[in-house]
Design a protein around this motif. Structure first.
Motif, mmCIF file in Angstrom:
data_model
loop_
_atom_site.group_PDB
_atom_site.id
_atom_site.type_symbol
_atom_site.label_atom_id
_atom_site.label_comp_id
_atom_site.label_asym_id
_atom_site.label_seq_id
_atom_site.Cartn_x
_atom_site.Cartn_y
_atom_site.Cartn_z
ATOM 1 N N VAL A 89 7.893 20.259 -9.560
ATOM 2 C CA VAL A 89 9.127 20.038 -8.920
ATOM 3 C C VAL A 89 10.114 19.551 -10.100
ATOM 4 N N ASP A 90 11.303 19.436 -9.724
ATOM 5 C CA ASP A 90 12.317 18.661 -10.698
ATOM 6 C C ASP A 90 11.827 17.450 -10.816
ATOM 7 N N PRO A 91 11.737 17.011 -12.325
ATOM 8 C CA PRO A 91 11.468 15.763 -12.751
ATOM 9 C C PRO A 91 12.235 14.521 -11.870
ATOM 10 N N ARG A 92 13.365 14.816 -11.551
ATOM 11 C CA ARG A 92 14.267 13.825 -10.920
ATOM 12 C C ARG A 92 13.558 13.751 -9.549
ATOM 13 N N GLY A 93 12.963 14.519 -8.974
ATOM 14 C CA GLY A 93 12.615 14.349 -7.757
ATOM 15 C C GLY A 93 11.310 13.309 -7.903
ATOM 16 N N ALA A 94 10.464 13.335 -9.090
ATOM 17 C CA ALA A 94 9.600 12.448 -9.124
ATOM 18 C C ALA A 94 9.957 11.153 -9.068
ATOM 19 N N LEU B 230 0.784 -1.137 -0.119
ATOM 20 C CA LEU B 230 -0.083 0.004 -0.003
ATOM 21 C C LEU B 230 0.877 1.291 -0.158
ATOM 22 N N PHE B 231 2.051 1.242 0.709
ATOM 23 C CA PHE B 231 2.828 2.279 0.749
ATOM 24 C C PHE B 231 3.613 2.546 -0.317
ATOM 25 N N GLY B 232 3.941 1.344 -1.159
ATOM 26 C CA GLY B 232 4.613 1.507 -2.353
ATOM 27 C C GLY B 232 3.631 2.155 -3.477
ATOM 28 N N ALA B 233 2.088 1.805 -3.497
ATOM 29 C CA ALA B 233 1.269 2.122 -4.591
ATOM 30 C C ALA B 233 1.260 3.719 -4.087
ATOM 31 N N LEU B 234 1.049 4.198 -2.874
ATOM 32 C CA LEU B 234 0.990 5.588 -2.499
ATOM 33 C C LEU B 234 1.984 6.431 -3.022
ATOM 34 N N LEU B 235 3.466 5.910 -2.863
ATOM 35 C CA LEU B 235 4.422 6.572 -3.548
ATOM 36 C C LEU B 235 4.353 6.589 -4.949
ATOM 37 N N ALA B 236 3.993 5.627 -5.821
ATOM 38 C CA ALA B 236 3.752 5.760 -6.999
ATOM 39 C C ALA B 236 2.934 6.706 -7.536
ATOM 40 N N VAL B 237 1.611 6.730 -6.802
ATOM 41 C CA VAL B 237 0.763 7.586 -7.407
ATOM 42 C C VAL B 237 1.145 9.069 -6.871
ATOM 43 N N ILE B 238 1.808 9.214 -5.702
ATOM 44 C CA ILE B 238 2.429 10.560 -5.701
ATOM 45 C C ILE B 238 3.375 10.911 -6.618
ATOM 46 N N ALA B 239 4.279 10.130 -7.196
ATOM 47 C CA ALA B 239 5.224 10.450 -8.051
ATOM 48 C C ALA B 239 4.579 10.795 -9.519
ATOM 49 N N VAL B 240 3.831 10.156 -9.956
ATOM 50 C CA VAL B 240 2.969 10.361 -11.103
ATOM 51 C C VAL B 240 2.292 11.755 -10.993
ATOM 52 N N LEU B 241 1.650 12.058 -9.776
ATOM 53 C CA LEU B 241 0.986 13.389 -9.637
ATOM 54 C C LEU B 241 1.967 14.431 -9.769
ATOM 55 N N MET B 242 3.305 14.401 -8.966
ATOM 56 C CA MET B 242 4.380 15.080 -8.941
ATOM 57 C C MET B 242 4.793 15.350 -10.571
ATOM 58 N N GLY B 243 5.084 14.395 -11.162
ATOM 59 C CA GLY B 243 5.466 14.656 -12.657
ATOM 60 C C GLY B 243 4.338 15.305 -13.446
ATOM 61 N N ARG B 244 3.213 15.009 -13.376
ATOM 62 C CA ARG B 244 2.035 15.710 -14.122
ATOM 63 C C ARG B 244 1.913 17.012 -13.708
ATOM 64 N N GLY B 245 2.178 17.297 -12.301
ATOM 65 C CA GLY B 245 1.840 18.664 -11.882
ATOM 66 C C GLY B 245 3.188 19.486 -12.323
#
Length: 257
Positions: free
Chosen positions: A41-46, A23-38
């Motif tokens: 932030v620097d794409p490297r962070g996502a 569940l935590f891994g899935a949450l991080l993956a969703v956050i990464a996608v939202l960071m990238g699409r938003g």
């Protein structure tokens, strides 16, 4: 007479931990996608957040497999939690695993062009470099260009029965219509001058920036348009750059006909 109830078997700790990791891994993956699409932030962070999400998903899968043995030996509960961990981990890892398989089976190509022999160059002006975050795309080496020819034989220069000025306007309109960010646009000048457009296009899933260069020049009474798309971060692209080049080429041909 009172009956004594037997306490239920406890849950296998590894099954519970596996589900939590998944569940935590899935949450991080969703956050990464939202960071990238938003794009805030620097794409490297996502990408870093996504990497941690994939690590947690891998750990979840390992714990789920381990818990199956624990449940079998001890009779403890937790089968449902272990299965949930496996399913969630599989969903998180499916697309990256597919990309990894393609990278292992295909040549490392993350740069596609309608002119593999002499692809359009990306602008090296200070403005363009700053917009690309300092990324510089050199001309691919000979072996990479040969691999590109084998992988994408249908990528060909776009020959349009219009003037170079009209072809430039069509290309610029197409880029803007796709929502790509134009970072430099130089119209053709004179009878033999070439036009050039540099743009940034988002990837499909995380909307990470890929770089696009378009060259427009005259050719025997026609306008020749060459398109190049290169990944900024990935070493292999699962054909996304080639699909982007082909799609834009088709749009230009339709617009000019």
């Amino acid at each position: 007479m009172l009956r004594r109830r037997l306490a239920p078997e406890p849950y296998a700790a590894s099954a519970t931990a596996g589900r939590s990791c998944a569940l935590f891994g899935a949450l991080l993956a969703v956050i990464a996608v939202l960071m990238g699409r938003g794009g805030a932030v620097d794409p490297r962070g996502a990408l870093a957040v996504l990497g941690f999400g994939l690590l947690f998903a891998l750990l979840a899968a390992a714990l789920a497999v381990w818990s199956a043995g624990v449940i079998w030996r001890t009779g403890r509960r937790g089968t449902g939690r272990a299965l949930a961990a496996l399913v969630i981990a599989a969903l998180v890892l499916a697309y990256p695993a597919w990309l990894a398989a393609l990278a292992a089976l295909r040549p490392t190509v993350a740069d596609a062009s309608t002119d593999a022999a002499a692809p359009p160059a990306f602008s090296s002006s200070p403005t363009a470099l700053a917009a690309r975050g300092g990324a510089v795309h050199e001309e691919p080496p000979a072996e990479a260009r040969e691999a590109e020819r084998r992988l994408y034989p249908n990528l060909q220069p776009v020959m349009l029965d219009v003037s170079v000025e009209e072809a430039y306007d069509l290309a610029l309109k197409a880029v803007q219509g796709r929502g790509w960010r134009v970072i430099e646009a130089v119209p053709p000048r004179g009878k033999f001058g070439a036009g050039h457009i540099d743009a940034v296009a988002p990837t499909r899933v995380m909307a990470l920036p890929d770089d696009v260069a378009i060259r427009i020049r005259p050719a025997s009474g026609q306008a020749r348009v060459d398109v190049r798309s290169a990944s900024r971060f990935a070493r292999t692209d699962a054909g996304e750059n080639a699909a982007r080049v082909q799609s834009l080429s088709d749009e230009l041909e339709d617009a000019a006909s």
